[in-house]
Write a protein that holds these residues in place. Sequence first.
Motif, PDB file in Angstrom:
ATOM      1  N   GLU A 160      -2.752   0.196 -21.520  1.00  0.00           N
ATOM      2  CA  GLU A 160      -2.802  -1.131 -22.150  1.00  0.00           C
ATOM      3  C   GLU A 160      -1.587  -1.396 -23.030  1.00  0.00           C
ATOM      4  OE1 GLU A 160      -6.545  -1.300 -24.150  1.00  0.00           O
ATOM      5  OE2 GLU A 160      -7.703  -1.367 -22.281  1.00  0.00           O
ATOM      6  N   GLY A 161      -0.410  -1.078 -22.488  1.00  0.00           N
ATOM      7  CA  GLY A 161       0.834  -1.384 -23.180  1.00  0.00           C
ATOM      8  C   GLY A 161       1.228  -0.419 -24.273  1.00  0.00           C
ATOM      9  N   GLN A 162       0.452   0.627 -24.506  1.00  0.00           N
ATOM     10  CA  GLN A 162       0.784   1.604 -25.540  1.00  0.00           C
ATOM     11  C   GLN A 162       1.737   2.647 -24.962  1.00  0.00           C
ATOM     12  OE1 GLN A 162      -2.613   2.867 -28.143  1.00  0.00           O
ATOM     13  NE2 GLN A 162      -3.841   1.861 -26.568  1.00  0.00           N
ATOM     14  N   GLY A 163       2.968   2.639 -25.413  1.00  0.00           N
ATOM     15  CA  GLY A 163       3.954   3.572 -24.875  1.00  0.00           C
ATOM     16  C   GLY A 163       4.061   4.863 -25.656  1.00  0.00           C
ATOM     17  N   ASP A 164       3.362   4.975 -26.796  1.00  0.00           N
ATOM     18  CA  ASP A 164       3.406   6.179 -27.611  1.00  0.00           C
ATOM     19  C   ASP A 164       2.889   7.375 -26.822  1.00  0.00           C
ATOM     20  OD1 ASP A 164       3.390   7.597 -30.370  1.00  0.00           O
ATOM     21  OD2 ASP A 164       1.347   7.852 -29.621  1.00  0.00           O
ATOM     22  N   ALA A 165       3.548   8.525 -26.968  1.00  0.00           N
ATOM     23  CA  ALA A 165       3.191   9.708 -26.184  1.00  0.00           C
ATOM     24  C   ALA A 165       1.736  10.124 -26.398  1.00  0.00           C
ATOM     25  CB  ALA A 165       4.129  10.863 -26.526  1.00  0.00           C
ATOM     26  N   LEU A 166       1.270  10.120 -27.643  1.00  0.00           N
ATOM     27  CA  LEU A 166      -0.112  10.554 -27.894  1.00  0.00           C
ATOM     28  C   LEU A 166      -1.111   9.590 -27.269  1.00  0.00           C
ATOM     29  CD1 LEU A 166      -0.078  11.901 -31.565  1.00  0.00           C
ATOM     30  CD2 LEU A 166       0.292  13.125 -29.413  1.00  0.00           C
ATOM     31  N   ALA A 167      -0.811   8.310 -27.272  1.00  0.00           N
ATOM     32  CA  ALA A 167      -1.705   7.344 -26.627  1.00  0.00           C
ATOM     33  C   ALA A 167      -1.776   7.599 -25.124  1.00  0.00           C
ATOM     34  CB  ALA A 167      -1.225   5.920 -26.906  1.00  0.00           C
ATOM     35  N   LEU A 168      -0.643   7.941 -24.532  1.00  0.00           N
ATOM     36  CA  LEU A 168      -0.637   8.243 -23.091  1.00  0.00           C
ATOM     37  C   LEU A 168      -1.452   9.498 -22.796  1.00  0.00           C
ATOM     38  CD1 LEU A 168       3.062   7.531 -22.025  1.00  0.00           C
ATOM     39  CD2 LEU A 168       1.073   6.021 -21.916  1.00  0.00           C
ATOM     40  N   TRP A 169      -1.305  10.520 -23.628  1.00  0.00           N
ATOM     41  CA  TRP A 169      -2.090  11.741 -23.429  1.00  0.00           C
ATOM     42  C   TRP A 169      -3.587  11.440 -23.507  1.00  0.00           C
ATOM     43  CZ3 TRP A 169      -0.358  15.993 -21.392  1.00  0.00           C
ATOM     44  CH2 TRP A 169       0.944  16.455 -21.621  1.00  0.00           C
ATOM     45  N   ARG A 170      -3.993  10.702 -24.527  1.00  0.00           N
ATOM     46  CA  ARG A 170      -5.421  10.420 -24.706  1.00  0.00           C
ATOM     47  C   ARG A 170      -5.954   9.609 -23.523  1.00  0.00           C
ATOM     48  NH1 ARG A 170      -3.654   9.630 -30.371  1.00  0.00           N
ATOM     49  NH2 ARG A 170      -4.427  11.420 -31.575  1.00  0.00           N
ATOM     50  N   THR A 171      -5.185   8.630 -23.088  1.00  0.00           N
ATOM     51  CA  THR A 171      -5.602   7.845 -21.920  1.00  0.00           C
ATOM     52  C   THR A 171      -5.706   8.738 -20.689  1.00  0.00           C
ATOM     53  OG1 THR A 171      -4.585   5.816 -22.768  1.00  0.00           O
ATOM     54  CG2 THR A 171      -4.960   5.932 -20.396  1.00  0.00           C
ATOM     55  N   GLY A 172      -4.706   9.570 -20.483  1.00  0.00           N
ATOM     56  CA  GLY A 172      -4.693  10.429 -19.300  1.00  0.00           C
ATOM     57  C   GLY A 172      -5.857  11.395 -19.261  1.00  0.00           C
ATOM     58  N   PHE A 173      -6.136  12.072 -20.389  1.00  0.00           N
ATOM     59  CA  PHE A 173      -7.241  13.027 -20.394  1.00  0.00           C
ATOM     60  C   PHE A 173      -8.591  12.329 -20.243  1.00  0.00           C
ATOM     61  CE2 PHE A 173      -4.317  16.114 -22.667  1.00  0.00           C
ATOM     62  CZ  PHE A 173      -4.225  16.972 -21.580  1.00  0.00           C
ATOM     63  N   THR A 174      -8.743  11.158 -20.828  1.00  0.00           N
ATOM     64  CA  THR A 174      -9.996  10.420 -20.646  1.00  0.00           C
ATOM     65  C   THR A 174     -10.211  10.100 -19.176  1.00  0.00           C
ATOM     66  OG1 THR A 174      -9.875   9.455 -22.862  1.00  0.00           O
ATOM     67  CG2 THR A 174     -11.241   8.306 -21.249  1.00  0.00           C
ATOM     68  N   LEU A 175      -9.161   9.695 -18.490  1.00  0.00           N
ATOM     69  CA  LEU A 175      -9.278   9.374 -17.068  1.00  0.00           C
ATOM     70  C   LEU A 175      -9.558  10.617 -16.228  1.00  0.00           C
ATOM     71  CD1 LEU A 175      -6.320   6.844 -16.928  1.00  0.00           C
ATOM     72  CD2 LEU A 175      -8.697   6.291 -16.379  1.00  0.00           C
TER      73      LEU A 175
END
Length: 292
Positions: A160-175
């Motif tokens: 959802e437009g969040q380019g921060d590395a930690l946001a990407l990690w959290r999104t990826g692991f949730t998926l």
Amino acid sequence: MPSQLLPLVTAELSAPADPRAAAMAGALAAKYPQAARAVLFYGSCLREKNLDGLMLDFYLIVSDYPAAYGKSWLARANRMIPPNVFPFEHQGLIAKYAVLSEADFARLNSMEADNVSVWARFAQPSRLLWAADDLARQRAIAAVAQAAPTLLSLARPMAEGQGDALALWRTGFTLTYNAELRAEKTGRSLSIVDADPDRYRRVGDAALADGLPSSPADTPAHWRSLQRRGKRLSVIRLAKASFTYAGGIDYLAWKINRHAGTQIAIKPWQRRWPLLGAVILLPRLFRGGAIR
């Protein structure tokens, strides 16, 4: 441009581990003298100081499946539905280990993987505890170095437009947690990052600086495919493990009890017919929310 990620992955894989785990890795490799190429230690036990009573997790990387097993149905099963999983005991410790060929390990850590099971694990910390030679070591490191970019690349269009590395990690692991049968409690996927945010920021920033591989044109559809296939593969692997893994249904119950806080007790008839016992057990666990 030199890679910023590869030195971080190399250092992490080469970091010290519990000596008992290292000894176990060497003993595991010795079981496959004609085929063993590398042994990696991963999972929650990597963070534990006392390994007694825990189930350690290893990946055994082999040159190829016929060399590991001979010309047997185990080689065919490992090739058709990787990995094969087996129990192992050494000097009072217990473990399970998954077997993959060097080629499959590289493929399943990359964007070519048709399921999340390998790259989702090796995007997290792991240790390379044994390697047959320098070439085997370098191949294992190169394979693991693909895992974080794979996760982050597939997570970026979903963040959802969040380019921060930690946001990407959290999104990826949730998926990824939605792409397998999981016994862990809700929120476990986020706690992975929260347990060591500095590590995930370092690795994430390095992967972003190197440039991520291209995401699929329709990433949401790709995730839906990964999730459907992942759930099916989880059931198929469970069925396969009833033939390859002595005590597999007891391990299943132990893992679910540990992560979900349940009190599942396996009956004698379920041990005698583990495939039937697992098939009957799964719907009950779904209804109760113990696995998702």
